[in-house]
Design a protein around this motif. Sequence first.
Motif, PDB file in Angstrom:
ATOM      1  N   UNK A 407       0.834  -1.203   0.000  1.00 18.90           N
ATOM      2  CA  UNK A 407       0.000   0.000   0.000  1.00 18.90           C
ATOM      3  C   UNK A 407       0.872   1.258   0.000  1.00 18.90           C
ATOM      4  N   UNK A 408       1.967   1.214   0.719  1.00 19.40           N
ATOM      5  CA  UNK A 408       2.849   2.383   0.822  1.00 19.40           C
ATOM      6  C   UNK A 408       3.524   2.686  -0.521  1.00 19.40           C
ATOM      7  N   UNK A 409       4.040   1.662  -1.193  1.00 20.98           N
ATOM      8  CA  UNK A 409       4.706   1.915  -2.481  1.00 20.98           C
ATOM      9  C   UNK A 409       3.698   2.390  -3.528  1.00 20.98           C
ATOM     10  N   UNK A 410       2.484   1.860  -3.488  1.00 22.86           N
ATOM     11  CA  UNK A 410       1.450   2.326  -4.414  1.00 22.86           C
ATOM     12  C   UNK A 410       1.112   3.779  -4.136  1.00 22.86           C
ATOM     13  N   UNK A 411       1.031   4.163  -2.856  1.00 19.23           N
ATOM     14  CA  UNK A 411       0.777   5.568  -2.519  1.00 19.23           C
ATOM     15  C   UNK A 411       1.872   6.473  -3.067  1.00 19.23           C
ATOM     16  N   UNK A 412       3.118   6.004  -3.043  1.00 18.21           N
ATOM     17  CA  UNK A 412       4.220   6.801  -3.588  1.00 18.21           C
ATOM     18  C   UNK A 412       4.070   6.972  -5.111  1.00 18.21           C
ATOM     19  N   UNK A 413       3.588   5.939  -5.798  1.00 18.00           N
ATOM     20  CA  UNK A 413       3.363   6.068  -7.244  1.00 18.00           C
ATOM     21  C   UNK A 413       2.287   7.097  -7.526  1.00 18.00           C
ATOM     22  N   UNK A 414       1.186   7.058  -6.761  1.00 11.64           N
ATOM     23  CA  UNK A 414       0.121   8.049  -6.928  1.00 11.64           C
ATOM     24  C   UNK A 414       0.658   9.448  -6.629  1.00 11.64           C
ATOM     25  N   UNK A 415       1.461   9.579  -5.589  1.00  8.36           N
ATOM     26  CA  UNK A 415       2.032  10.888  -5.246  1.00  8.36           C
ATOM     27  C   UNK A 415       2.905  11.419  -6.373  1.00  8.36           C
ATOM     28  N   UNK A 416       3.695  10.539  -6.987  1.00 10.07           N
ATOM     29  CA  UNK A 416       4.547  10.984  -8.092  1.00 10.07           C
ATOM     30  C   UNK A 416       3.697  11.497  -9.254  1.00 10.07           C
ATOM     31  N   UNK A 417       2.688  10.749  -9.631  1.00 13.41           N
ATOM     32  CA  UNK A 417       1.827  11.190 -10.723  1.00 13.41           C
ATOM     33  C   UNK A 417       1.159  12.517 -10.391  1.00 13.41           C
ATOM     34  N   UNK A 418       0.677  12.648  -9.179  1.00 14.50           N
ATOM     35  CA  UNK A 418      -0.023  13.880  -8.802  1.00 14.50           C
ATOM     36  C   UNK A 418       0.905  15.079  -8.708  1.00 14.50           C
ATOM     37  N   UNK A 419       2.215  14.845  -8.699  1.00 11.81           N
ATOM     38  CA  UNK A 419       3.185  15.948  -8.698  1.00 11.81           C
ATOM     39  C   UNK A 419       3.539  16.409 -10.107  1.00 11.81           C
TER      40      UNK A 419
END
Length: 547
Positions: A407-419
Amino acid sequence: MHDSVNSNTVIVIAGDTPREFLGERERERVRLTIDGHPASLRFLDAWFRAGRRSGAALEALRREPSRFVSLNGPYLAQSLTRCGFDARLAPVFDEERELLKRLLREKPLAVAISTTFMPFASQIDGMAAWIKCHAPDVPVIAGGMQVWKSYRHLLLQEQGGLTGRIRDAVAEHNYLMDGERPSPVDYLVVSSAGVRSLVGLLRRLRVGGDGAGLDNVAAFRGGRWRLGPVVDEPAADAAVDWGAVGELPAGVFVPVQAGQGCHCRCRFCDFACLQQARARSIESLIAEIRSIPPRGGLRRVYFTDDNLFATRARARVMFDAIRRSGMRLRWRGLVRIDLVDDEIADLMAESGCLEVLLGIESGDAGMLRAMRKGGTPEGILRGVERLAARGINTKSTFIVGYPGETDRSIAHTVDLLNAFPVGGRAVHRYTLFTFAVLPLSDVAGREERARWGLEGYGFRWRHRTMTSEESAAHMLAMHDRIREELSPSYVGDVPEWRGVDRAALRRVFLARNRLARLRRGLPVGGRLDEAGLWNQIERAFCTVLHS
């Protein structure tokens, strides 16, 4: 040998209607549809022209020439022509059945199926069975990457790397592994290159001989596949004279290959081991691009390479040659984002880059290391920002569920896209794929399987931190958390459309995404309701509609 009327004619089938894999059902659920049809730019244009009537739009699209232009078909057809054969090209099997029926009635020497875009033996067998129904005596030959991968799977099986249920599942989708399974295909050309071997087989057939036993040729004889000696065949540039191909569809990006193979060794990939990486000469590359007939003084190019340039030095030479050629290009291609510094980004923009395809795969530093991708999330974001600042669009791919995913690594992927920067001229598209266990990839080997507790094959798997079912669920949840200014990709879309300027196109992507989210019951920004969003999209097309 059959009684051939056209003993020098070879029908070349380049592919079939493009299909999606690795999470296609989840992607379909987040795309906007109109009466069940994905709202791609092409369909939207036809739909508005038809007064928002889906049936009329589909009929109009059926009358249009195919927009699928591959590299493998024209290359193979021209290679056979240079060797003295009369090659007839059918670019898309499903769209060319009437043409194929006419050609088959003339009793050609053979039908050659290029398998570059067909990953499953059953799809190729289906084509061959249809051909046999209309011309039982015409030999059907299949070659290309799927057949070569089948042979590599066979070697892996013989080495003990494929056993049990996994072996049976892999054999179902490939040739040769089950040596006694017949096929409507008469011959397989087993080579990573293959043109020279195919020509040798065709010459043998032309004089009434049997191709069984030739180098790099497999034939079904005596109740099993018999494979001749597999020998190295020198690689050749996949160069095409596009001026001799015939009229190309308006707006199509013509496929050009700047080199072969891939220098990277990402652990999830099963392609890097299939071909030795080699760069094509710049002179040959520029000559092929020059052969593309310009429209309005512009040539559109899609570089098909897995990585357009392996080093910044190669990029400088390539883009300088494009500049010195005097040609005006608009191009798309896959590049490694870690190679894009300010200088390279400037050169890309000056050479006419419309969009880069980025195999980012994850926004988590640990996952990038596990995949052997290289780079960091911070470096990826800097590269995307450099491209966006120069108006270069991006289409990024991500793998969901690779071993170690949480869940944490997936959240980081979403954060990257949203940046990703969304306030400028560039449009950002993305595609999420579910992880797949591919036998020829490093992650499918014994050591990596043991490291992650990885079980299964293909689309069905589990490891210590996730299952394939959980991966699919995460994909849907990720779409809902990614900002609406970023567009999920649609099959066949390119971030340009005739008569629609870049600002209007950005509004189309945003409104389309908001409509899709509204239909799924999600909140969206802006003040427009569904009717207002549809009107906003139609206004973007209005210049075209009334031209």
